[in-house]
Design an enzyme around this catalytic site. Structure first.
Site, mmCIF file in Angstrom:
data_model
loop_
_atom_site.group_PDB
_atom_site.id
_atom_site.type_symbol
_atom_site.label_atom_id
_atom_site.label_comp_id
_atom_site.label_asym_id
_atom_site.label_seq_id
_atom_site.Cartn_x
_atom_site.Cartn_y
_atom_site.Cartn_z
ATOM 1 N N THR A 187 0.866 -1.403 0.454
ATOM 2 C CA THR A 187 -0.058 0.036 -0.052
ATOM 3 C C THR A 187 0.623 1.391 0.197
ATOM 4 O O THR A 187 1.795 1.139 0.627
ATOM 5 C CB THR A 187 -0.692 -0.132 1.302
ATOM 6 O OG1 THR A 187 -2.211 -0.589 1.622
ATOM 7 C CG2 THR A 187 -1.274 1.049 2.163
ATOM 8 N N ARG A 215 -14.816 -5.442 2.092
ATOM 9 C CA ARG A 215 -14.008 -5.222 3.080
ATOM 10 C C ARG A 215 -13.238 -4.265 3.172
ATOM 11 O O ARG A 215 -12.900 -3.607 1.569
ATOM 12 C CB ARG A 215 -12.979 -6.293 2.538
ATOM 13 C CG ARG A 215 -11.827 -6.224 3.444
ATOM 14 C CD ARG A 215 -10.397 -5.953 3.100
ATOM 15 N NE ARG A 215 -10.048 -6.329 4.238
ATOM 16 C CZ ARG A 215 -8.514 -5.467 4.109
ATOM 17 N NH1 ARG A 215 -8.474 -4.629 3.059
ATOM 18 N NH2 ARG A 215 -7.782 -5.387 4.745
ATOM 19 N N VAL A 216 -13.229 -2.947 4.164
ATOM 20 C CA VAL A 216 -12.576 -2.524 3.812
ATOM 21 C C VAL A 216 -10.874 -2.554 4.907
ATOM 22 O O VAL A 216 -11.949 -2.972 5.847
ATOM 23 C CB VAL A 216 -12.623 -1.289 5.065
ATOM 24 C CG1 VAL A 216 -12.305 0.233 4.497
ATOM 25 C CG2 VAL A 216 -14.117 -1.197 3.300
ATOM 26 N N GLY A 217 -10.391 -2.354 4.494
ATOM 27 C CA GLY A 217 -8.508 -2.227 5.395
ATOM 28 C C GLY A 217 -8.591 -0.871 6.874
ATOM 29 O O GLY A 217 -9.070 -0.514 6.543
ATOM 30 N N ASP A 218 -6.952 -1.126 7.016
ATOM 31 C CA ASP A 218 -6.946 0.315 7.490
ATOM 32 C C ASP A 218 -6.539 0.981 6.988
ATOM 33 O O ASP A 218 -6.915 1.811 8.010
ATOM 34 C CB ASP A 218 -5.001 -1.005 7.992
ATOM 35 C CG ASP A 218 -4.394 -0.278 7.401
ATOM 36 O OD1 ASP A 218 -5.013 -1.864 6.625
ATOM 37 O OD2 ASP A 218 -3.075 0.210 7.552
ATOM 38 N N GLY A 241 -4.115 -5.293 7.026
ATOM 39 C CA GLY A 241 -5.051 -4.366 7.665
ATOM 40 C C GLY A 241 -5.389 -5.411 8.895
ATOM 41 O O GLY A 241 -5.407 -4.494 9.999
HETATM 42 C C1 SD4 Z 1 -5.094 -3.207 3.072
HETATM 43 N N1 SD4 Z 1 -3.315 -1.970 4.789
HETATM 44 O O1 SD4 Z 1 -6.273 -2.899 2.864
HETATM 45 C C2 SD4 Z 1 -3.949 -2.437 3.444
HETATM 46 C C3 SD4 Z 1 -3.433 -2.868 2.091
HETATM 47 C C4 SD4 Z 1 -2.586 -4.355 2.161
HETATM 48 O O2 SD4 Z 1 -2.413 -6.886 1.817
HETATM 49 O O3 SD4 Z 1 -1.220 -3.788 2.233
HETATM 50 N N2 SD4 Z 1 -3.491 -5.171 1.923
HETATM 51 O O4 SD4 Z 1 -5.232 -3.938 4.545
#
Ligand code: SD4
Length: 328
Positions: A187, A215-218, A241
């Site tokens: 990222t 899905r939404v991550g950090d 995330g």
């Molecule tokens: C997430 N940290 O959506 C982000 C992107 C990433 O492996 O690095 N995904 O979790």
């Protein structure tokens, strides 16, 4: 790693970010707004189809759709976020418009795309032909393995990047090779300090490949993928995330700074907390880049294979994290 502060500086996750840092540098060095610099670093990564975790070229979700997430921050009172964009390439820039042009912090999904369009952001296809081909291969494998998408996602996260991939890999040779194991887990998180000492940060991602739709991550969540407080410093995260969100990773790093930790100590504390709080699996990786109020930079990673791209008056360089929790 702890860089000595000396005027403006930009530090971004992964070697592919060196191109964006370079593009942002002239303006930052000339006294420009650090927010413009971090958004420029994101823009370059978002437009590069060779970067398969950000913007165009980002890998799709399990349904074959790319959704982009991003956020920006100057201070607790000045932050913005856009999640789940399906028709706009620059989520961090859209997040800036949320911050500057609305009374809110976070917009999501269809409505966030509509907001972006209303701000004059161009609409475009987000799935690159290469990303679509990878998704089709992944889906074929998932069907063969009885549709166990979660297992497939874990397996694919460990797949090495082809040596022939152009872009960052070709540009940064051995450094990029060191990152290959984690190619699906990156990222762009970018932090900058301006000539006047102002801080800014931005984060942009396509999230995890083959994720469950929705899905939404950090990355687009203030305090998780990014946190900036001019009274303490700034931090940004990359990697899994789901490991970052349970410990409010970037917020925690900035709170460590506030308590007097150096950037390296702050990044290390968060990685150690993650190691303590989760059962770490083979596909997990996460890393933090932390910037003090004076622009000093430190980084820590859960595993080897992470690099920080730094640019300042002494030039551009790729630096390994000062602390890595695990050797595997
Ligand atoms: C997430 N940290 O959506 C982000 C992107 C990433 O492996 O690095 N995904 O979790």
């Amino acid at each position: 790693m702890t860089s000595v502060p000396s005027g403006p500086r930009i530090a971004s996750t992964w070697s592919f970010s060196a191109l964006g840092n370079r593009s942002a540098w002239a303006s930052l060095a000339a006294g420009g707004d650090p927010m413009d610099a971090v958004l420029e670093a994101c823009r370059v990564a978002e437009e590069d189809p060779a970067v398969d975790s950000v913007g165009f070229g980002g890998l799709p979700d399990a349904a074959g759709r790319v959704t982009l997430d991003g956020c920006v921050m100057r201070s607790p009172a000045e932050c913005g976020s856009a999640c789940g964009l399906r028709r706009h390439l620059h989520p961090a820039r859209v997040a800036r418009w949320v911050m500057e042009r609305t009374a809110h912090v976070m917009l999501v999904g269809e409505a966030a795309d509509a907001f972006a369009r209303a701000q004059g952001e161009p609409e475009r296809e987000l799935v690159s032909p290469e990303a679509r081909a990878k998704w089709e291969r992944w889906r074929a494998g998932a069907l063969e393995s009885g549709g166990d998408a979660a297992a497939q996602a874990r397996d694919r996260a460990l797949r090495p990047v082809d040596t022939g991939v152009p872009g960052a890999g070709a540009l940064f040779g051995q450094h990029a090779r060191a990152e290959r194991r984690w190619h699906a887990h990156d990222t762009i998180g970018s932090l900058a300090v301006g000539a006047d000492g102002r801080l800014a940060g931005a984060c942009s991602t396509s999230g995890t490949p083959w994720k469950v739709p929705g899905r939404v991550g950090d990355s687009p969540i203030i305090g998780h993928g990014l946190y900036v407080d001019p009274e303490a410093g700034a931090a940004t995260a990359t990697g899994t995330g789901e490991l970052i969100m349970g410990v409010c990773g970037s917020f925690l790093a900035v709170e460590e700074l506030r308590r007097g930790a150096t950037p390296l100590e702050a990044a290390r504390a968060v990685v150690e907390r993650i190691g303590h709080s989760y059962r770490i699996e083979p596909h997990h990786q996460t890393a933090f880049v932390v910037m003090g109020r004076d622009g000093a930079v430190g980084a820590a990673a859960l595993r080897t294979g992470f690099l920080v791209a730094v640019q300042d008056a002494s030039g551009e360089r790729l630096e390994p994290p000062g602390f890595t929790l695990r050797a595997d």
